[in-house]
Design a protein around this motif. Structure first.
Motif, PDB file in Angstrom:
ATOM      1  N   ALA A  20       0.454  -1.384  -0.129  1.00  0.00           N
ATOM      2  CA  ALA A  20       0.000   0.440  -0.185  1.00  0.00           C
ATOM      3  C   ALA A  20       1.119   1.354  -0.074  1.00  0.00           C
ATOM      4  N   LYS A  21       2.153   1.449   0.357  1.00  0.00           N
ATOM      5  CA  LYS A  21       2.797   2.686   0.387  1.00  0.00           C
ATOM      6  C   LYS A  21       3.012   3.247  -1.024  1.00  0.00           C
ATOM      7  N   ILE A  22       3.691   1.935  -1.618  1.00  0.00           N
ATOM      8  CA  ILE A  22       4.209   2.114  -2.897  1.00  0.00           C
ATOM      9  C   ILE A  22       2.266   2.180  -4.002  1.00  0.00           C
ATOM     10  N   ASN A  23       1.469   1.349  -3.658  1.00  0.00           N
ATOM     11  CA  ASN A  23       0.729   1.253  -4.313  1.00  0.00           C
ATOM     12  C   ASN A  23      -0.310   2.272  -4.574  1.00  0.00           C
ATOM     13  N   HIS A  24      -0.711   2.378  -3.063  1.00  0.00           N
ATOM     14  CA  HIS A  24      -1.915   3.838  -2.860  1.00  0.00           C
ATOM     15  C   HIS A  24      -1.471   4.588  -2.254  1.00  0.00           C
ATOM     16  N   PHE A  25      -0.130   4.913  -2.034  1.00  0.00           N
ATOM     17  CA  PHE A  25       0.214   6.441  -1.845  1.00  0.00           C
ATOM     18  C   PHE A  25       2.257   6.815  -2.919  1.00  0.00           C
ATOM     19  N   ASN A  26       2.332   6.353  -3.433  1.00  0.00           N
ATOM     20  CA  ASN A  26       2.889   6.618  -3.764  1.00  0.00           C
ATOM     21  C   ASN A  26       4.332   6.664  -3.876  1.00  0.00           C
ATOM     22  N   SER A  27       4.897   5.769  -2.734  1.00  0.00           N
ATOM     23  CA  SER A  27       6.225   6.031  -2.261  1.00  0.00           C
ATOM     24  C   SER A  27       7.197   5.207  -2.758  1.00  0.00           C
ATOM     25  N   ASP A  28       7.990   5.979  -2.238  1.00  0.00           N
ATOM     26  CA  ASP A  28       9.485   4.896  -3.306  1.00  0.00           C
ATOM     27  C   ASP A  28      10.259   4.197  -2.699  1.00  0.00           C
ATOM     28  N   ASP A  29      10.056   3.687  -1.173  1.00  0.00           N
ATOM     29  CA  ASP A  29      10.272   3.101  -0.952  1.00  0.00           C
ATOM     30  C   ASP A  29       9.603   2.376  -0.039  1.00  0.00           C
ATOM     31  N   ASN A  30       9.846   0.917  -0.096  1.00  0.00           N
ATOM     32  CA  ASN A  30       8.821   0.172   0.707  1.00  0.00           C
ATOM     33  C   ASN A  30       8.908   0.017   2.320  1.00  0.00           C
ATOM     34  N   LEU A  31       9.010  -0.766   2.861  1.00  0.00           N
ATOM     35  CA  LEU A  31       8.266  -0.838   4.271  1.00  0.00           C
ATOM     36  C   LEU A  31       9.544  -2.333   4.505  1.00  0.00           C
ATOM     37  N   GLU A  32      10.706  -1.870   4.386  1.00  0.00           N
ATOM     38  CA  GLU A  32      12.243  -2.572   4.247  1.00  0.00           C
ATOM     39  C   GLU A  32      12.266  -4.129   5.740  1.00  0.00           C
ATOM     40  N   GLN A  33      11.706  -3.262   7.058  1.00  0.00           N
ATOM     41  CA  GLN A  33      12.195  -4.021   8.103  1.00  0.00           C
ATOM     42  C   GLN A  33      10.619  -5.102   8.051  1.00  0.00           C
ATOM     43  N   SER A  34       9.968  -4.441   8.007  1.00  0.00           N
ATOM     44  CA  SER A  34       8.752  -5.029   7.727  1.00  0.00           C
ATOM     45  C   SER A  34       8.663  -6.775   6.836  1.00  0.00           C
TER      46      SER A  34
END
Length: 474
Positions: free
Chosen positions: A308-322
């Motif tokens: 969702a971070k990337i696809n819904h909120f257009n972020s460039d970074d994923n939640l790496e630790q999660s």
């Protein structure tokens, strides 16, 4: 019973429709139909291919086995009241004042044979289709309460547009629709009902009216005087709360996994260490090691959040630790298998007779979805072992098409090369079970969950060979 007859019998009651009759939806239906604050008529809707579940509910058989006696009590009470119906007829949505969404939303994982997660994707199409079915049938002023764990942003970016689109197609106003989000914290097991009815809830809405209507409904089914509701600012916040909650727990478990391997290399007992640390209040929730993470939430929710971070909120970074927590946890069953091979110096498992005690992912429940026992079982089978299973709550292991025995006496009368404690069911902690195994000879016993007490290990080691994952005593 047809919907028309059901509604006629319950003509003075508000209708609540629950979409999805799985582990959450089926029990949620019972909680709503047994509300002490308002008398509801409840219709559970599932897909036609799940006709067996639908027929069971309508014919006096609740489809989910549970160690919680309240589940059967609530079900029988619903039968007496005549206020619970199951169907695949989507016209049920047209009668509802409240529709609760309790359907699956899966993550597709691309993993190798050792559980290494290479990539993943979230396919929202099945979820969208289910929401569209609601929009095609619902009243224009219905409350749609989403309980499904979804990627943050879903209620605003997916649910609302679809329902509004379908309402417009029917020439209905979109100004009266109400959409709320309140994630479930269902815990299958001895507190199944209480985890819904007597537990804290977080809620929100796409607007203030939706939030207020969500609160109003929840107060009729949850003991809010003892467990007050918590309102968050919007549905993005509550959706994030659910996946953050489960991501935290998944990371906690992954942390314990790394340290359990360290403990084994250092030759120390991690269970003793954790117990000592847990005396400190700030560290009381430190996890134990085990065979792996299973169930429908911890195995995917961190990935939903990252997607969702990337696809819904257009972020460039994923939640790496999660994401890393999921990757570590996915490998746990394979590590447990490798531990077994090393601990017992197995050169081969060909024709070795292995008994797995427990196939569900959690103690005292009958849920095999994403059970960590599955890859462990498949590793044994792939290595030509003869594997049999027992579980007091599971008769049929649907995911891998395996019949599961519920006759423990019979299994303990048989001869085994290896017995594995693979689920922490209360039944397996019974001293009689330990005594029966201790009277066997030359049996290897693997405890993947640390359920054996020190005295149990001593007794079992008299005639057999016991190893416990995370004890460092290889």
């Amino acid at each position: 019973m047809e919907i028309k007859k059901f509604l006629k019998f319950n003509s003075k009651k508000d209708v609540v429709v629950v979409q999805g009759l799985g582990f959450v939806g089926a029990v949620m239906s019972l909680v709503v139909s047994n509300s002490s604050k308002k008398d509801y008529a409840v219709i559970g809707v599932d897909r036609k291919e799940n006709i067996e579940i639908i027929d069971d509910i309508n014919n006096g058989i609740f489809p989910i086995k549970s160690s919680d006696p309240k589940v059967e009590e609530y079900y029988q009470n619903s039968i007496k009241k005549g206020n619970l119906l199951a169907t695949y007829d989507t016209s049920a949505y047209s009668h509802a004042s409240v529709i609760i969404v309790d359907i699956n939303l899966d993550v597709q994982k691309n993993s190798d044979s050792k559980g290494n997660l290479n990539s993943f994707n979230v396919d929202l199409d099945p979820f969208k289709n289910a929401i569209r079915t609601i929009g095609k049938n619902c009243k224009k002023d219905v409350l749609v309460l989403v309980e499904t764990t979804v990627p943050p942003g879903t209620c605003v970016k997916v649910v609302k547009p679809i329902i509004e689109e379908e309402l417009r197609k029917r020439h209905l106003s979109v100004d009266e629709i109400k959409i709320g989000h309140s994630y479930e914290r269902v815990m299958p097991g001895p507190e199944y009902i209480n985890s819904i009815k007597n537990f804290y809830r977080v809620y929100s809405g796409i607007d203030e009216n939706s939030a207020q209507e969500t609160k109003k409904f929840l107060k009729t089914i949850i003991s809010t005087s003892k467990y007050p509701l918590t309102k968050l600012v919007n549905t993005n916040a509550t959706e994030m709360a659910k996946v953050l909650e489960n991501s935290y727990r998944a990371a906690n478990i992954a942390f314990a996994v790394e340290w359990s391997r360290y403990a084994e290399e250092a030759g120390v007992n991690l269970y003793e260490i954790v117990n000592a640390i847990r005396l400190r209040p700030t560290h009381s929730n430190l996890m134990y090691p085990g065979i792996g993470v299973g169930g429908y939430c911890l195995t995917k929710d961190p990935l939903l959040a990252s997607w969702a971070k990337i696809n819904h909120f257009n972020s460039d970074d994923n939640l790496e630790q999660s994401e890393m927590g999921v990757k570590i946890n996915d490998k746990m069953p394979h590590y447990a298998f490798d531990f077994m091979m090393k601990a017992f110096a197995f050169e081969s498992l060909v024709n070795k007779k292995i008994l797995l005690l427990g196939v569900s992912y959690r103690s005292d429940v009958g849920d095999t979805r994403y059970s960590p026992v599955e890859p462990f079982y498949l590793n044994c089978v792939d290595n030509k072992a003869i594997v049999e299973t027992h579980d007091p709550y599971v008769q049929y292991w649907e995911e891998i098409n395996v019949e599961v025995s519920q006759d423990l006496e019979e299994k303990l009368d048989m001869t085994w090369d290896l017995i594995v404690f693979s689920a922490a069911h209360s039944k397996y902690k019974n001293p009689e079970v330990i005594s029966r195994i201790s009277k066997m000879s030359n049996v290897k016993v693997l405890d993947t969950l640390g359920i054996l007490k020190e005295k149990d290990i001593e007794e079992l080691n008299k005639n057999n060979n016991v190893k416990v994952l995370g004890r460092g005593d290889i």
